[in-house]
Scaffold this motif. Structure first.
Motif, PDB file in Angstrom:
ATOM      1  N   VAL A 164       0.862  -1.225  -0.063  1.00 46.24           N
ATOM      2  CA  VAL A 164      -0.016  -0.005  -0.029  1.00 46.24           C
ATOM      3  C   VAL A 164       0.871   1.231   0.239  1.00 46.24           C
ATOM      4  N   SER A 165       2.271   1.127  -0.352  1.00 43.97           N
ATOM      5  CA  SER A 165       2.998   2.359  -0.266  1.00 43.97           C
ATOM      6  C   SER A 165       3.124   2.923  -1.765  1.00 43.97           C
ATOM      7  N   ASP A 166       2.187   2.680  -2.569  1.00 46.04           N
ATOM      8  CA  ASP A 166       2.247   3.547  -3.992  1.00 46.04           C
ATOM      9  C   ASP A 166       3.477   3.437  -4.572  1.00 46.04           C
ATOM     10  N   LEU A 167       4.157   2.270  -4.605  1.00 42.76           N
ATOM     11  CA  LEU A 167       5.533   2.106  -5.199  1.00 42.76           C
ATOM     12  C   LEU A 167       5.406   2.615  -6.627  1.00 42.76           C
ATOM     13  N   GLY A 168       4.365   2.426  -7.395  1.00 42.43           N
ATOM     14  CA  GLY A 168       4.045   2.494  -8.914  1.00 42.43           C
ATOM     15  C   GLY A 168       4.163   4.135  -8.979  1.00 42.43           C
ATOM     16  N   ASN A 169       3.845   4.912  -8.294  1.00 42.08           N
ATOM     17  CA  ASN A 169       3.919   6.416  -8.529  1.00 42.08           C
ATOM     18  C   ASN A 169       5.199   7.169  -7.873  1.00 42.08           C
ATOM     19  N   MET A 170       6.296   6.395  -7.295  1.00 41.33           N
ATOM     20  CA  MET A 170       7.354   6.987  -6.684  1.00 41.33           C
ATOM     21  C   MET A 170       8.418   7.072  -7.725  1.00 41.33           C
ATOM     22  N   GLU A 171       9.724   7.777  -7.494  1.00 39.33           N
ATOM     23  CA  GLU A 171      10.745   7.830  -8.197  1.00 39.33           C
ATOM     24  C   GLU A 171      11.497   6.604  -7.917  1.00 39.33           C
ATOM     25  N   SER A 172      12.255   6.332  -9.248  1.00 32.28           N
ATOM     26  CA  SER A 172      13.111   5.084  -9.246  1.00 32.28           C
ATOM     27  C   SER A 172      13.921   4.904  -7.932  1.00 32.28           C
ATOM     28  N   ASN A 173      14.778   5.888  -7.751  1.00 32.84           N
ATOM     29  CA  ASN A 173      15.678   5.755  -6.528  1.00 32.84           C
ATOM     30  C   ASN A 173      14.823   5.311  -4.960  1.00 32.84           C
ATOM     31  N   ASP A 174      13.648   5.826  -5.036  1.00 39.40           N
ATOM     32  CA  ASP A 174      12.893   5.647  -3.847  1.00 39.40           C
ATOM     33  C   ASP A 174      12.452   4.163  -3.812  1.00 39.40           C
ATOM     34  N   ILE A 175      12.006   3.546  -5.156  1.00 44.92           N
ATOM     35  CA  ILE A 175      11.529   2.307  -5.221  1.00 44.92           C
ATOM     36  C   ILE A 175      12.682   1.464  -4.958  1.00 44.92           C
ATOM     37  N   LEU A 176      13.840   1.631  -5.651  1.00 52.94           N
ATOM     38  CA  LEU A 176      15.072   0.777  -5.292  1.00 52.94           C
ATOM     39  C   LEU A 176      15.089   0.627  -3.830  1.00 52.94           C
ATOM     40  N   MET A 177      15.063   1.608  -2.945  1.00 49.85           N
ATOM     41  CA  MET A 177      15.371   1.809  -1.517  1.00 49.85           C
ATOM     42  C   MET A 177      14.358   1.014  -0.924  1.00 49.85           C
ATOM     43  N   LEU A 178      12.994   0.999  -1.249  1.00 52.05           N
ATOM     44  CA  LEU A 178      12.249   0.342  -0.569  1.00 52.05           C
ATOM     45  C   LEU A 178      12.228  -1.298  -1.001  1.00 52.05           C
ATOM     46  N   LEU A 179      12.833  -1.462  -2.003  1.00 55.29           N
ATOM     47  CA  LEU A 179      12.787  -3.149  -2.579  1.00 55.29           C
ATOM     48  C   LEU A 179      13.659  -3.860  -1.628  1.00 55.29           C
ATOM     49  N   LYS A 180      14.622  -2.953  -0.929  1.00 55.14           N
ATOM     50  CA  LYS A 180      15.441  -3.869  -0.024  1.00 55.14           C
ATOM     51  C   LYS A 180      14.887  -4.409   1.257  1.00 55.14           C
ATOM     52  N   TYR A 181      13.355  -4.126   1.473  1.00 55.55           N
ATOM     53  CA  TYR A 181      12.654  -4.719   2.448  1.00 55.55           C
ATOM     54  C   TYR A 181      11.935  -5.836   2.268  1.00 55.55           C
ATOM     55  N   LEU A 182      11.841  -6.324   0.817  1.00 56.18           N
ATOM     56  CA  LEU A 182      11.380  -7.466   0.178  1.00 56.18           C
ATOM     57  C   LEU A 182      11.789  -8.635   1.041  1.00 56.18           C
TER      58      LEU A 182
END
Length: 681
Positions: free
Chosen positions: A429-447
């Motif tokens: 529910v963190s709205d990844l699809g509308n984030m900047e690429s750098n923010d997405i890459l940062m959050l992907l580490k929590y997968l």
């Protein structure tokens, strides 16, 4: 079925038999033919108990389960003073099914159906079953017999403090009164839940405490006489749980069944401990007589249950009602925070039911007032590496919406890190699809590495993003999941569903896939448009296994159109020409006719034509230039020389002229003519 039929269906049918002396102790009459093992056991137990002497008025009871027959035998034995031979007895036996024995509220009702025989009556009276009306099963105060508290207490303590056979010495002398324990024993037996009462064996008078039934002695034996040395009844062995004996005795002397008995019957129904389980369950009843179970009391109860009933199905009703409550529960409610704390601190595994959803609803409803305690439990769960921590956080994360999370991400990076580390599902529910690429890459580490469901969900939100750095990050961590997800979307899109993937996702498929890796997806593909993509991904590699493509084409819808169809058909036909075996039949049938038309109307490039005909023998003479004839001739030879099915040959083309051409080629040789005959047949 009419009403009388309904009434009869609830009547209890009891078989009976009579044993006595007739040229030896034997079976005199029976309402049914007894199985050999039952007859032998009853013959043995119906004779005078070893070491016992009966006066004229004496008699005693014997009760034994007959597990092989799912029946219970209750026996009454009297001295047969009419007989000239000393030591003769009469024994009347009632045989009750296990299913019916649980219907008696008071088993002493059965005493009314025992009849002492005599030489003057017809033994045929014992050759018919006894039928008991349902009304006779209703608890009746008139059935309550005089029971001495001291005797009941002695029986209860002897039976339930240990698993050893209970032996009680009668206070009367060898020729004193018999039956002082009878009513109390029947009361104790009636109190037991069905599984326990149908396995309970007893004898109310014996001259020896070591009489064996098969491999064990009676559970309870009353020894008559003075010459016995019996170990004293042990004192209370679990002083932590008090009061069980008081509730047991109060129920036994009550004029009607109490809440205690209802409790014991509900929770004893799936207990496998036998007599040892009675004291434990009665102790649970004793300590749960309060409005709410919490704190140390709750911890002690749960700890004891885990110790005594480690199997998930043992005492399941007790466990479920304690943890979940419910309409039929006879237990008080629990303090959910204390219950959760116990689950966190102890290795529950599958020994107890999973925490009910209402425990976490309690967390949500009391978040404002008890947030510090809830946070403490959450931290405790993670310190103990207990998965309940995830459930706890999930329960109050529901109070946080996506805008709250974005605010936390921008202003409270430490809190966000803790939330995502504990509960990565919040990424959904963190709205990844509308984030900047750098923010997405940062959050992907929590997968997490082991949560395929979540990874699939996150990939789904990113499939429309055309950023190779994001795609390669996900692929490097989850190569198999990524490929499967991309393939699934490819299949869905090519069947008219889903949506078109961004090019970066197709690029990763092309860059990383091998022939072996793609084989699984080719086999399970549902459309030729998807199969065409897979062929291009492996660069039309002719080392592919023909079987894989044959399987894929068998289940696929042919929906491939446009400029991708020609190279795919050429690849399929070339693959078949190269391998020349029975697995190629479906490939020939799918591609031959269209490729023939491409060849006929000069729609192939020189490279395509050369690659296709490379595996087809050249013709000589004036036909050397005829590529169409060369292709037809090669395929006919493959079918004939490799024994491919004639049914497949017939499916090569629907055009009559082309099929005639194939037949003419085949008819040019004797073996070919034989093959044609098999087609016509």
């Amino acid at each position: 079925m009419n009403s009388s039929d309904n009434s009869m269906s609830s009547i209890i049918k009891i078989h009976q038999c009579l044993f006595g002396y007739q040229n030896g102790h034997r079976l005199l009459s029976s309402s049914e033919i007894l199985p050999r093992d039952v007859a032998s056991l009853l013959l043995l137990l119906s004779d005078l108990a070893p070491g016992l002497t009966l006066s004229v008025k004496d008699g005693y009871w014997t009760g034994i389960p007959l597990p092989n027959s799912n029946m219970y035998a209750l026996m009454r034995t009297w001295a047969a003073h009419e007989m000239s031979r000393p030591g003769c007895v009469w024994t009347h036996v009632l045989i009750v099914s296990f299913s019916d024995i649980s219907r008696f509220i008071d088993l002493s009702v059965l005493m009314n159906y025992f009849v002492r025989p005599s030489l003057s009556i017809d033994f045929n009276e014992y050759s018919s079953p006894i039928f008991i009306e349902p009304l006779s099963l209703v608890f009746n105060n008139n059935n309550v017999r005089v029971r001495k508290l001291s005797i009941i207490k002695k029986i209860v303590n002897s039976l339930y403090y240990t698993d050893e056979p209970a032996r009680i010495v009668s206070e009367f002398g060898e020729f004193g009164e018999f039956g002082e324990f009878d009513d109390s024993i029947f009361a104790v037996w009636s109190q037991q839940w069905p599984r326990l009462r149908r396995n309970f064996s007893f004898r109310t008078a014996a001259g020896s405490g070591d009489f064996f039934i098969g491999e064990k002695t009676f559970d309870l034996t009353i020894l008559v006489g003075n010459n016995y040395s019996i170990a004293p009844i042990p004192h209370r062995i679990n002083s932590d749980i008090l009061g069980w004996e008081r509730y047991t005795l109060d129920d036994l002397i009550s004029e009607e069944p109490t809440a205690f008995r209802r409790f014991m019957w509900r929770y004893g129904s799936d207990i496998l401990l036998g007599r040892r389980g009675f004291k434990f369950l009665a102790s649970i009843y004793s300590v749960t007589r309060r409005a709410v179970l919490d704190g140390e009391v709750l911890f002690n109860i749960l700890s004891a249950i885990l110790k005594f009933f480690p199997s998930v199905n043992d005492a399941k009703n007790l466990k479920v009602d304690l943890v979940e409550g419910g309409q039929y529960s006879l237990l008080p409610s629990v303090d959910y925070l204390d219950l959760i704390e116990f689950y966190i601190k102890n290795p529950i595994s599958t020994k107890l039911p999973i925490l009910p959803e209402k425990a976490f609803e309690y967390i949500q409803d009391n978040w404002i007032d008890k947030s510090k305690e809830i946070i403490f439990l959450s931290e405790l769960a993670f310190v103990n590496n207990n998965e309940i921590g995830d459930d706890l956080l999930r329960s109050f994360i529901k109070l946080i919406n996506s805008s709250d999370f974005l605010y936390i991400k921008n202003n409270n990076s430490n809190l966000m890190d803790k939330i995502l580390t504990i509960e990565p599902y919040f990424l959904k529910v963190s709205d990844l699809g509308n984030m900047e690429s750098n923010d997405i890459l940062m959050l992907l580490k929590y997968l997490p590495d082991n949560d395929e469901v979540l990874v699939n969900a996150i990939i789904s939100t990113l499939l429309s993003i055309d950023d190779f750095s994001i795609v390669i990050e996900i692929y490097n961590r989850f190569p198999v999941i990524t490929l499967r997800k991309v393939i699934a979307e490819v299949e869905a899109f090519n069947l008219g569903g889903g949506y078109k993937l961004a090019n970066s996702w197709l690029d990763i498929l092309a860059e990383t896939s091998t022939v072996k890796m793609m084989s699984e997806f080719i086999c399970t593909s549902k459309s030729t448009s998807a199969l065409s993509l897979y062929a291009s991904v492996i660069k039309y590699d002719l080392s592919s296994e023909v079987t894989v493509w044959s399987t894929g084409l068998g289940d696929a819808i042919d929906n491939l159109r446009g400029n991708k169809r020609k190279p795919f058909l050429i690849f399929i036909l070339t693959l078949a020409l190269r391998n020349r075996n029975s697995d190629c039949e479906r490939l020939f049938e799918f591609a031959f006719e269209e490729v023939y038309q491409y060849l006929k109307y000069s729609q192939l490039t020189w490279e395509q034509k050369d690659n296709l005909l490379y595996y087809v023998p050249a013709l000589s003479g004036i036909f050397e230039w005829d590529s169409c004839l060369r292709l037809c001739n090669g395929i006919v030879r493959i079918y004939i020389e490799n024994g491919l099915k004639s049914d497949s040959f017939k499916r090569l083309t629907k055009e009559k002229c082309l099929f005639s051409k194939l037949l003419n080629i085949a008819g040019g040789t004797e073996i070919g003519r034989s093959y044609i005959n098999s087609i016509n047949d």
